[in-house]
Write an enzyme that holds these catalytic residues in place. Sequence first.
Site, mmCIF file in Angstrom:
data_model
loop_
_atom_site.group_PDB
_atom_site.id
_atom_site.type_symbol
_atom_site.label_atom_id
_atom_site.label_comp_id
_atom_site.label_asym_id
_atom_site.label_seq_id
_atom_site.Cartn_x
_atom_site.Cartn_y
_atom_site.Cartn_z
ATOM 1 N N GLU A 1 7.645 -8.012 0.274
ATOM 2 C CA GLU A 1 6.863 -6.754 0.657
ATOM 3 C C GLU A 1 7.069 -5.470 -0.236
ATOM 4 O OE1 GLU A 1 7.768 -6.312 4.713
ATOM 5 O OE2 GLU A 1 6.771 -8.303 5.268
ATOM 6 N N ASN A 2 6.371 -4.393 -0.004
ATOM 7 C CA ASN A 2 6.652 -3.171 -0.691
ATOM 8 C C ASN A 2 5.980 -2.047 0.109
ATOM 9 O OD1 ASN A 2 4.035 -2.324 -2.046
ATOM 10 N ND2 ASN A 2 4.116 -4.370 -2.831
ATOM 11 N N GLU B 1 3.974 -18.384 0.652
ATOM 12 C CA GLU B 1 3.356 -19.733 0.090
ATOM 13 C C GLU B 1 2.677 -19.185 -1.291
ATOM 14 O OE1 GLU B 1 3.169 -18.157 3.106
ATOM 15 O OE2 GLU B 1 2.376 -19.274 4.772
ATOM 16 N N TYR C 1 1.714 -1.351 1.929
ATOM 17 C CA TYR C 1 1.815 -2.488 2.642
ATOM 18 C C TYR C 1 0.858 -3.679 2.134
ATOM 19 C CZ TYR C 1 4.269 0.471 6.233
ATOM 20 O OH TYR C 1 5.249 1.238 6.806
#
Length: 139
Positions: free
Chosen positions: A52-53, A63, A56
Amino acid sequence: MSQESTISIAEADYIAGAEQAMAKAYAPYSNYPVGALVVAQDGQMFAGCNVENASYPEGHCAETAAIATMVMAGQQRIQTIYIMSQDEQGATPCGGCRQRIREFADNNTPVILCSPKGVQKRLQLSDLLPHAFGPEFLI
Ligand code: THU
């Protein structure tokens, strides 16, 4: 107790690989770590985790990472994919990842949802993405 407690030795390795991938997830915003392990057609394993960062929507799923690693290694067929989360329902792949899996898999490719307690659901891709639009429409 997992839904499916009978697993082979090879599958135990795949599940362990997915759990190790989940342990590497960078998910400080959702606190929802996910690991994915793709078994390619030739038997090689490729793992990925969600990253994540702070912006968002720009994060990526486990996957997606596992598939990218598979393709970088020169493999383009998914034999089976294992998805590991802490969720005891088994985390189902998001819509975008269902399509990404479809690109390199068949309607009957196993998608195996796991938690640290074991296999929670054994699905096939068509359960998740019925009437899929795939590469055969274009090639
Ligand atoms: N996520 C995955 O990586 N794979 C899934 O199958 C479901 C969702 C991630 C995206 C995000 O980082 C977090 O889980 C919560 O949505």
